[in-house]
Design a protein around this motif. Structure first.
Motif, PDB file in Angstrom:
ATOM      1  N   GLY A   1       0.826  -1.208   0.000  1.00  0.00           N
ATOM      2  CA  GLY A   1       0.000   0.000   0.000  1.00  0.00           C
ATOM      3  C   GLY A   1       0.856   1.252   0.000  1.00  0.00           C
ATOM      4  N   ILE A   2       0.177   2.399   0.047  1.00  0.00           N
ATOM      5  CA  ILE A   2       0.847   3.709   0.065  1.00  0.00           C
ATOM      6  C   ILE A   2       0.084   4.622   1.017  1.00  0.00           C
ATOM      7  N   PHE A   3       0.832   5.352   1.839  1.00  0.00           N
ATOM      8  CA  PHE A   3       0.263   6.442   2.631  1.00  0.00           C
ATOM      9  C   PHE A   3       1.073   7.693   2.347  1.00  0.00           C
TER      10      PHE A   3
ATOM     11  N   PHE B   1      14.944   3.124  12.429  1.00  0.00           N
ATOM     12  CA  PHE B   1      14.260   1.825  12.393  1.00  0.00           C
ATOM     13  C   PHE B   1      14.739   0.917  13.533  1.00  0.00           C
ATOM     14  N   GLU B   2      16.050   0.949  13.789  1.00  0.00           N
ATOM     15  CA  GLU B   2      16.593   0.131  14.881  1.00  0.00           C
ATOM     16  C   GLU B   2      16.000   0.558  16.227  1.00  0.00           C
ATOM     17  N   ARG B   3      15.852   1.860  16.416  1.00  0.00           N
ATOM     18  CA  ARG B   3      15.314   2.370  17.681  1.00  0.00           C
ATOM     19  C   ARG B   3      13.836   2.037  17.878  1.00  0.00           C
ATOM     20  N   VAL B   4      13.082   2.043  16.791  1.00  0.00           N
ATOM     21  CA  VAL B   4      11.616   1.910  16.937  1.00  0.00           C
ATOM     22  C   VAL B   4      11.108   0.502  16.660  1.00  0.00           C
ATOM     23  N   GLU B   5      11.999  -0.422  16.291  1.00  0.00           N
ATOM     24  CA  GLU B   5      11.536  -1.768  15.920  1.00  0.00           C
ATOM     25  C   GLU B   5      10.731  -2.426  17.045  1.00  0.00           C
ATOM     26  N   ILE B   6      11.126  -2.193  18.289  1.00  0.00           N
ATOM     27  CA  ILE B   6      10.401  -2.804  19.411  1.00  0.00           C
ATOM     28  C   ILE B   6       8.934  -2.352  19.440  1.00  0.00           C
ATOM     29  N   TYR B   7       8.670  -1.127  18.942  1.00  0.00           N
ATOM     30  CA  TYR B   7       7.303  -0.581  18.919  1.00  0.00           C
ATOM     31  C   TYR B   7       6.567  -0.908  17.611  1.00  0.00           C
ATOM     32  N   LEU B   8       7.341  -1.221  16.569  1.00  0.00           N
ATOM     33  CA  LEU B   8       6.767  -1.528  15.248  1.00  0.00           C
ATOM     34  C   LEU B   8       7.378  -2.836  14.757  1.00  0.00           C
TER      35      LEU B   8
ATOM     36  N   MET C   1       2.569   4.927  11.433  1.00  0.00           N
ATOM     37  CA  MET C   1       1.402   4.697  12.281  1.00  0.00           C
ATOM     38  C   MET C   1       0.160   4.378  11.448  1.00  0.00           C
ATOM     39  N   SER C   2       0.067   4.954  10.252  1.00  0.00           N
ATOM     40  CA  SER C   2      -1.053   4.610   9.368  1.00  0.00           C
ATOM     41  C   SER C   2      -0.999   3.137   8.975  1.00  0.00           C
ATOM     42  N   LEU C   3       0.232   2.644   8.737  1.00  0.00           N
ATOM     43  CA  LEU C   3       0.378   1.220   8.430  1.00  0.00           C
ATOM     44  C   LEU C   3       0.005   0.378   9.655  1.00  0.00           C
ATOM     45  N   GLU C   4       0.444   0.801  10.837  1.00  0.00           N
ATOM     46  CA  GLU C   4       0.086   0.021  12.026  1.00  0.00           C
ATOM     47  C   GLU C   4      -1.421   0.053  12.271  1.00  0.00           C
ATOM     48  N   LYS C   5      -2.046   1.176  11.988  1.00  0.00           N
ATOM     49  CA  LYS C   5      -3.509   1.242  12.163  1.00  0.00           C
ATOM     50  C   LYS C   5      -4.221   0.315  11.174  1.00  0.00           C
ATOM     51  N   ALA C   6      -3.658   0.161   9.976  1.00  0.00           N
ATOM     52  CA  ALA C   6      -4.228  -0.795   9.011  1.00  0.00           C
ATOM     53  C   ALA C   6      -4.104  -2.227   9.540  1.00  0.00           C
ATOM     54  N   LEU C   7      -3.037  -2.492  10.288  1.00  0.00           N
ATOM     55  CA  LEU C   7      -2.842  -3.813  10.880  1.00  0.00           C
ATOM     56  C   LEU C   7      -3.686  -4.004  12.143  1.00  0.00           C
ATOM     57  N   ASN C   8      -4.025  -2.883  12.766  1.00  0.00           N
ATOM     58  CA  ASN C   8      -4.802  -2.918  14.012  1.00  0.00           C
ATOM     59  C   ASN C   8      -5.886  -1.844  13.958  1.00  0.00           C
ATOM     60  N   PRO C   9      -6.981  -2.110  13.225  1.00  0.00           N
ATOM     61  CA  PRO C   9      -8.007  -1.096  12.967  1.00  0.00           C
ATOM     62  C   PRO C   9      -8.727  -0.581  14.224  1.00  0.00           C
ATOM     63  N   LEU C  10      -8.639  -1.284  15.320  1.00  0.00           N
ATOM     64  CA  LEU C  10      -9.335  -0.862  16.543  1.00  0.00           C
ATOM     65  C   LEU C  10      -8.533   0.169  17.342  1.00  0.00           C
ATOM     66  N   MET C  11      -7.371   0.549  16.849  1.00  0.00           N
ATOM     67  CA  MET C  11      -6.535   1.534  17.525  1.00  0.00           C
ATOM     68  C   MET C  11      -7.290   2.851  17.729  1.00  0.00           C
ATOM     69  N   THR C  12      -7.197   3.433  18.919  1.00  0.00           N
ATOM     70  CA  THR C  12      -7.867   4.714  19.192  1.00  0.00           C
ATOM     71  C   THR C  12      -7.049   5.874  18.630  1.00  0.00           C
TER      72      THR C  12
END
Length: 360
Positions: free
Chosen positions: A19-21, A94-101, A138-149
């Protein structure tokens, strides 16, 4: 109290192959300065900034699943051209944020980014650039987890942006953003920026920022090095306390609309930032002769006209001229008549307070 562990996902309910955002995120200008940081991009003192509107980064993120998930894979384009010298910073991010993504190694990314302000204009693009990239991820993560607030979405985007560039966490939201825990600001956090929750007088809702480009060259000292110089600085602790005190003053100033007191805090903060650099070891003078000429001209103009125009500075020579919208015509005339001559090639940028990142 929110902790970093709250932003580590356990699993995702959706699957996305490609996809693209595309997001834009603005730069920001700190009124109370953040200078000095602890481990993991935690600020040594709280800061507050005006989110800008026109100086921003537009970033398109294309992603596609890949077979080998043992490494980060990305291409980086700046204004349509490959930009290899930016890649190490993205790799480190990317190395710093991998734990969160945790999905980052599952995709190949194409990051296509451009600024609305001239490259190498002396305006820091790390804040807007990292904020725009964080919003896309975060848009990609929201696509993976649509219930995100929405609250989680924006808080985590700010947290991610901070791990790319500290001040980037203040570029997610508008119009006035606080970063760093402060006892009198509800919801303030060292982990992410929050919209200033208290009353803001109408004097500040349409504030203008004209950026005078005194020196467009590469910064004499990187922000990272500058922050590190605070570790053994003889005046560091007093400076950190002063930032808290000035933030307290701004809480009252934003409520009452007191422009005279606003000017005192903002100009003092700017000069204090530079004083800390001049008294560090090694020491640096980041202003140029024309920076001082502009400051003196602003003081003279303000005294003569009673127009509440003031300046602030980042860690460089350029001058941000701040003033209410109602005085725009007179201040711009003053800039044209008296200050343009101090700018490199006569260049300056007109900006104003804005609303933060936006999906394109």
């Amino acid at each position: 109290m929110i902790s970093v562990n709250d932003f580590i996902p356990s699993k995702y309910s959706n699957s996305v192959d490609q996809g693209i955002f595309q997001w834009s995120a603005p730069s920001n200008i700190a009124l109370v300065k953040y200078w000095g940081k602890k481990e993991n991009q935690i600020p040594a003192n709280p800061s507050v900034s005006f989110t800008l509107n026109n100086c921003k980064t537009n970033t398109k993120l294309a992603f596609a699943k890949k077979a080998d998930r043992n490494y980060f894979s990305f291409d980086l384009l700046f204004e349509g051209q490959p930009k290899e010298d930016f890649k190490p910073k993205i790799q480190k991010f990317f190395e710093r944020v991998e734990i969160y993504l945790p999905f980052l190694k599952e995709y190949h990314f194409t990051i296509d980014t451009e600024n609305t302000f001239p490259h190498s204009s002396g305006i820091a693009s790390s804040a807007s650039g990292m904020a725009a990239l964080a919003m896309n991820l975060m848009s990609l993560e929201k696509a993976l987890n649509p219930l995100m607030t929405d609250d989680y979405f924006y808080q985590k985007a700010s947290l991610l942006a901070r791990l790319g560039s500290g001040s980037a966490c203040r570029s997610i939201k508008g119009q006035v953003v606080v970063w760093g825990t402060h006892q009198n600001i509800t919801g303030s956090s060292n982990l992410f920026g929050v919209e200033f929750p208290n009353t803001i007088h109408e004097n500040f809702t349409d504030y203008q920022d004209t950026i005078l480009l005194v020196d467009k060259g590469e910064k004499q000292v990187s922000s990272t090095v500058g922050h590190e110089l605070m570790h053994d600085h003889p005046f560091a602790e007093r400076r950190f306390a002063q930032a808290h005190e000035n933030l307290d003053k701004l809480i009252t100033i934003f409520k009452t609309g007191d422009l005279e007191e606003f000017i005192k805090v903002v100009e003092s903060e700017a000069l204090t930032l530079h004083a800390m650099m001049m008294t560090s070891m090694p020491y640096f003078i980041l202003m140029k002769p024309n920076t001082l000429e502009i400051i003196n001209a602003i003081w003279k103009f303000r005294k003569a006209t009673k127009i509440p125009v003031c300046f602030t500075l980042d860690a460089g020579a350029n001058v941000h001229v701040l003033y209410p919208n109602k005085d725009k015509e007179k201040v711009l005339q003053f800039i044209q008549n008296e200050l343009v001559g101090y700018c490199q090639n006569g260049q300056y940028l007109c900006d104003q307070i804005g609303n933060g990142a936006a999906l394109i």
